[in-house]
Design a protein around this motif. Sequence first.
Motif, PDB file in Angstrom:
ATOM      1  N   TYR A   1       0.849  -1.200   0.000  1.00  0.00           N
ATOM      2  CA  TYR A   1       0.000   0.000   0.000  1.00  0.00           C
ATOM      3  C   TYR A   1       0.888   1.256   0.000  1.00  0.00           C
ATOM      4  CZ  TYR A   1      -4.024   2.936   1.055  1.00  0.00           C
ATOM      5  OH  TYR A   1      -5.004   3.886   0.997  1.00  0.00           O
ATOM      6  N   SER A   2       1.947   1.236   0.811  1.00  0.00           N
ATOM      7  CA  SER A   2       2.861   2.392   0.849  1.00  0.00           C
ATOM      8  C   SER A   2       3.496   2.624  -0.521  1.00  0.00           C
ATOM      9  CB  SER A   2       4.000   2.198   1.836  1.00  0.00           C
ATOM     10  OG  SER A   2       3.535   1.724   3.032  1.00  0.00           O
ATOM     11  N   ASN A   3       3.848   1.541  -1.214  1.00  0.00           N
ATOM     12  CA  ASN A   3       4.436   1.704  -2.549  1.00  0.00           C
ATOM     13  C   ASN A   3       3.427   2.311  -3.524  1.00  0.00           C
ATOM     14  OD1 ASN A   3       6.026  -1.375  -1.887  1.00  0.00           O
ATOM     15  ND2 ASN A   3       7.082   0.583  -2.059  1.00  0.00           N
ATOM     16  N   ILE A   4       2.176   1.922  -3.368  1.00  0.00           N
ATOM     17  CA  ILE A   4       1.138   2.481  -4.248  1.00  0.00           C
ATOM     18  C   ILE A   4       0.975   3.977  -3.949  1.00  0.00           C
ATOM     19  CG2 ILE A   4      -1.326   2.389  -4.855  1.00  0.00           C
ATOM     20  CD1 ILE A   4      -1.191  -0.657  -4.383  1.00  0.00           C
ATOM     21  N   VAL A   5       1.003   4.313  -2.673  1.00  0.00           N
ATOM     22  CA  VAL A   5       0.913   5.727  -2.286  1.00  0.00           C
ATOM     23  C   VAL A   5       2.068   6.516  -2.937  1.00  0.00           C
ATOM     24  CG1 VAL A   5       1.087   7.334  -0.326  1.00  0.00           C
ATOM     25  CG2 VAL A   5      -0.339   5.272  -0.136  1.00  0.00           C
ATOM     26  N   GLU A   6       3.254   5.911  -2.928  1.00  0.00           N
ATOM     27  CA  GLU A   6       4.431   6.590  -3.506  1.00  0.00           C
ATOM     28  C   GLU A   6       4.255   6.893  -4.990  1.00  0.00           C
ATOM     29  OE1 GLU A   6       7.600   4.236  -0.648  1.00  0.00           O
ATOM     30  OE2 GLU A   6       7.633   3.816  -2.795  1.00  0.00           O
ATOM     31  N   VAL A   7       3.760   5.905  -5.746  1.00  0.00           N
ATOM     32  CA  VAL A   7       3.631   6.165  -7.195  1.00  0.00           C
ATOM     33  C   VAL A   7       2.426   7.063  -7.475  1.00  0.00           C
ATOM     34  CG1 VAL A   7       4.902   4.136  -7.994  1.00  0.00           C
ATOM     35  CG2 VAL A   7       2.441   3.960  -7.685  1.00  0.00           C
ATOM     36  N   LYS A   8       1.400   6.914  -6.658  1.00  0.00           N
ATOM     37  CA  LYS A   8       0.200   7.759  -6.826  1.00  0.00           C
ATOM     38  C   LYS A   8       0.554   9.225  -6.553  1.00  0.00           C
ATOM     39  CE  LYS A   8      -3.837   7.817  -8.263  1.00  0.00           C
ATOM     40  NZ  LYS A   8      -4.986   8.223  -7.515  1.00  0.00           N
ATOM     41  N   ALA A   9       1.468   9.436  -5.616  1.00  0.00           N
ATOM     42  CA  ALA A   9       1.889  10.807  -5.302  1.00  0.00           C
ATOM     43  C   ALA A   9       2.565  11.464  -6.514  1.00  0.00           C
ATOM     44  CB  ALA A   9       2.840  10.799  -4.114  1.00  0.00           C
ATOM     45  N   ARG A  10       3.085  10.620  -7.445  1.00  0.00           N
ATOM     46  CA  ARG A  10       3.678  11.162  -8.687  1.00  0.00           C
ATOM     47  C   ARG A  10       2.634  11.207  -9.797  1.00  0.00           C
ATOM     48  NH1 ARG A  10       6.976   9.383  -4.531  1.00  0.00           N
ATOM     49  NH2 ARG A  10       8.717  10.840  -4.492  1.00  0.00           N
ATOM     50  N   LEU A  11       1.373  11.038  -9.385  1.00  0.00           N
ATOM     51  CA  LEU A  11       0.204  11.112 -10.282  1.00  0.00           C
ATOM     52  C   LEU A  11       0.152  10.000 -11.324  1.00  0.00           C
ATOM     53  CD1 LEU A  11       0.024  14.984 -10.762  1.00  0.00           C
ATOM     54  CD2 LEU A  11      -1.169  13.575  -9.093  1.00  0.00           C
ATOM     55  N   ALA A  12       0.751   8.865 -10.987  1.00  0.00           N
ATOM     56  CA  ALA A  12       0.657   7.717 -11.888  1.00  0.00           C
ATOM     57  C   ALA A  12      -0.787   7.234 -11.966  1.00  0.00           C
ATOM     58  CB  ALA A  12       1.551   6.588 -11.387  1.00  0.00           C
ATOM     59  N   HIS A  13      -1.093   6.551 -13.081  1.00  0.00           N
ATOM     60  CA  HIS A  13      -2.407   5.918 -13.247  1.00  0.00           C
ATOM     61  C   HIS A  13      -2.245   4.494 -12.699  1.00  0.00           C
ATOM     62  CE1 HIS A  13      -6.119   5.221 -15.877  1.00  0.00           C
ATOM     63  NE2 HIS A  13      -5.862   4.055 -15.324  1.00  0.00           N
ATOM     64  N   VAL A  14      -2.798   4.235 -11.522  1.00  0.00           N
ATOM     65  CA  VAL A  14      -2.546   2.954 -10.852  1.00  0.00           C
ATOM     66  C   VAL A  14      -3.717   1.990 -11.005  1.00  0.00           C
ATOM     67  CG1 VAL A  14      -1.963   1.806  -8.673  1.00  0.00           C
ATOM     68  CG2 VAL A  14      -1.088   4.102  -9.140  1.00  0.00           C
ATOM     69  N   VAL A  15      -3.437   0.853 -11.620  1.00  0.00           N
ATOM     70  CA  VAL A  15      -4.433  -0.221 -11.699  1.00  0.00           C
ATOM     71  C   VAL A  15      -3.997  -1.273 -10.681  1.00  0.00           C
ATOM     72  CG1 VAL A  15      -5.508  -1.973 -13.166  1.00  0.00           C
ATOM     73  CG2 VAL A  15      -4.742   0.201 -14.179  1.00  0.00           C
TER      74      VAL A  15
END
Length: 365
Positions: free
Chosen positions: A287-301
């Motif tokens: 979850y923390s890793n997802i937060v990290e990439v989401k913070a860079r505005l990635a499109h996360v599936v």
Amino acid sequence: EKEGYEHFMLKEIHEQPKAIRETLMRRLDDDDQIKLDGISLTLEDLENFNKIYIVACGTAYHAGLVGKYAIEKMARVPVEVDVASEFRYRDPFVDDKTLFIAISQSGETLDTLAALREAKRKGARVLSIVNVVGSSVARESDDVFYTWAGPEIAVASTKAYTTQLVCMYLIALYMGKLKGTISKEYYAEMIAELKAIPEKVEKIIEKAGEVEELAKFLYNRDQVFFIGRGIDSAVAYEGSLKLKEVSYINSFAIAAGELKHGTIALMEPETIVIALASQDRLFDKMYSNIVEVKARLAHVVSIAKEGNTKIEQESTEVIYIPNCADEVTPLLTVIPLQLFAYYVARERDEDIDKPRNLAKSVTVE
Ligand code: M6R
């Protein structure tokens, strides 16, 4: 022979519930005990092995990565997984205390065959997991554990992978039970988990439309990242290979914890990240890793177990898989990734069953 399917790849994805059931049930007796039939792996043999090498190429190598997790956890013996073209040239530690497991759909991959010969020459016991009966790898092994996937025609491997996983689980459970490194209860629980898989795969396939929609939306991107932890990282590699091989999109897979050691530099707004988050044990870390990439505005599936709705807060989309034990998730998480690769390639109008530059079995070095 495509039986109404537009491509063999799609037909073979759909054949997985049957292929998995077949591979599993042929090795279970009425009391759910694993039958090795012709293969003799005694307690004495198992106590003699001080290490296991799993050697294969491509998708079969990815099945080996999952095999390592299963065998180390259940049978408590160190396992090294290697690509066949590397194993041969590195003077590996192989002797008569080594169990060498080769994995190959075709049984004709030259690098795998050569690695097997080298291991045999050094005195290892050779067990192979093969789909094609009577193939070279099967003929040259001491013992063969067949997958019952049926003929796989599409160059992109799908049902061979999931049936190879089933064999890996069966071998790990067999060894664990014989050595006493797993309890009777755990064994029974894992067999029940495996038996429930075909129906769960069917459920995922029934929802293929969701993946198709996603593919229609994302098909013209030029790069995709796959991340995961533990056993999910092994599936991330497979999802990435599948996508690049049929759609020609540049894809990259990495263990999620490694992101911040370099790759996160590539994250930009709208970068596509497919995040496998199926492991309960590792969920918070993932979850923390997802937060990290989401913070860079990635499109996360994200791909997560049903009911795990917390993940929606940080994901652009979520694909849910039915609930199951952490150990067996690869049999489920890979299905949406196969479908994603297929639908993206179809949107791009590529030659799905025969991608450019590739052959179904690689019989040259
Ligand atoms: O027949 P094999 O399992 O030995 O083949 C190994 C690889 O060539 C194969 O898995 C390849 O990576 C597939 N095209 C992947 O979809």
